[in-house]
Design a protein around this motif. Sequence first.
Motif, PDB file in Angstrom:
ATOM      1  N   ARG A   1      -8.661   7.442  -4.861  1.00 45.52           N
ATOM      2  CA  ARG A   1      -7.485   6.640  -5.248  1.00 45.52           C
ATOM      3  C   ARG A   1      -6.965   5.836  -4.056  1.00 45.52           C
ATOM      4  O   ARG A   1      -6.644   4.641  -4.191  1.00 45.52           O
TER       5      ARG A   1
ATOM      6  N   ARG B   1       0.835  -1.210   0.000  1.00 46.93           N
ATOM      7  CA  ARG B   1       0.000   0.000   0.000  1.00 46.93           C
ATOM      8  C   ARG B   1       0.868   1.258   0.000  1.00 46.93           C
ATOM      9  O   ARG B   1       0.605   2.206  -0.738  1.00 46.93           O
TER      10      ARG B   1
ATOM     11  N   ALA C   1       2.103   2.051  -3.294  1.00 43.78           N
ATOM     12  CA  ALA C   1       1.037   2.513  -4.199  1.00 43.78           C
ATOM     13  C   ALA C   1       0.557   3.918  -3.820  1.00 43.78           C
ATOM     14  O   ALA C   1       0.149   4.694  -4.691  1.00 43.78           O
ATOM     15  N   TYR C   2       0.616   4.257  -2.536  1.00 41.11           N
ATOM     16  CA  TYR C   2       0.185   5.604  -2.119  1.00 41.11           C
ATOM     17  C   TYR C   2       1.079   6.687  -2.739  1.00 41.11           C
ATOM     18  O   TYR C   2       0.620   7.758  -3.086  1.00 41.11           O
TER      19      TYR C   2
ATOM     20  N   VAL D   1      -6.628   1.704  -3.550  1.00 41.53           N
ATOM     21  CA  VAL D   1      -5.410   0.987  -3.120  1.00 41.53           C
ATOM     22  C   VAL D   1      -5.739   0.061  -1.957  1.00 41.53           C
ATOM     23  O   VAL D   1      -5.333  -1.112  -1.927  1.00 41.53           O
TER      24      VAL D   1
END
Lengths: 109, 172
Positions: A98, A74, A77-78, A102
């Motif tokens: 968004r 995560r 991806a953040y 995720v």
Amino acid sequence: MAQLSNKIKEYCKANGVSDVDFLEDVKLQDDSNGQGVYIAEWNLDIAQPTDAQLASYETVANTAEANAQVDATRKQAYGSWNEQLDEIFHNIDAWKARIQTVKDNNPKG
Amino acid sequence: MAITKIQSESLNLSDNYDFTGTVTGAGGVMTPAFCAERNGDQGISYSVRTTVKFNNEIFDSSNAYSTTSGTFTPQVAGKYYISANCQLTSSQNDILNYSFIELYKNSSVVTESVHNNLNNPGKIDNHTVIAIVDMNGSTDNVSIQAFINVAAGGYTAAIRDMSTFQAYKIIE
């Protein structure tokens, strides 16, 4: 199989010790001789766990490891804080959507 | 004929000397000496001091290094220049909090190299340790221990291929 350090963390957590320093509190050693990892020093006030006690934390340690892996995925991806702050500045709702995507794509156990 | 004394006025230091015999009592040898490397990664558990097994000998003048135990036990007493270079890595970016390697003589740490990335966890740390160590020529041995702390469980960590460990006796 969960790492010994994680099983010890879970054992300590269950016995009132929230943080374990593996440089001072508990020293683990692997002599690379095929015998595996063992506890070389135990300097916490709570009793050193037996092998059977540690084995009982296998499942919970596996879950903790899997969740930590999800956290790391995560986090990647953040994106960085400054990128996210820029996103928030421009469109906070799009940023929230968004982030939620995720989380949904990387659920915890 | 053995030369027992050379007086400075009888030796022209700008002359060339071509010895055809054997000169003894001069110089010395820098052995025992060895060099070993990791051939392939060595997986390690995180938060565990792990003996590094440099499993490929490049050379070992006196059979003093053991690829089985990862220890160098020279059978000639003296001072040894010892160094190691290790690349420690996690399998995931941004999770390597800190790592170190330690040079051990018997069961004591001689020196160490530490990387602290807690403010910005990474993936790969390169470490080098160097020391001159007095060895007794019988039981004294040196080895390398590695330690990795990661921010997340479930990933693997390793001592990378081509990490090296080497030593030679210095001329005293």
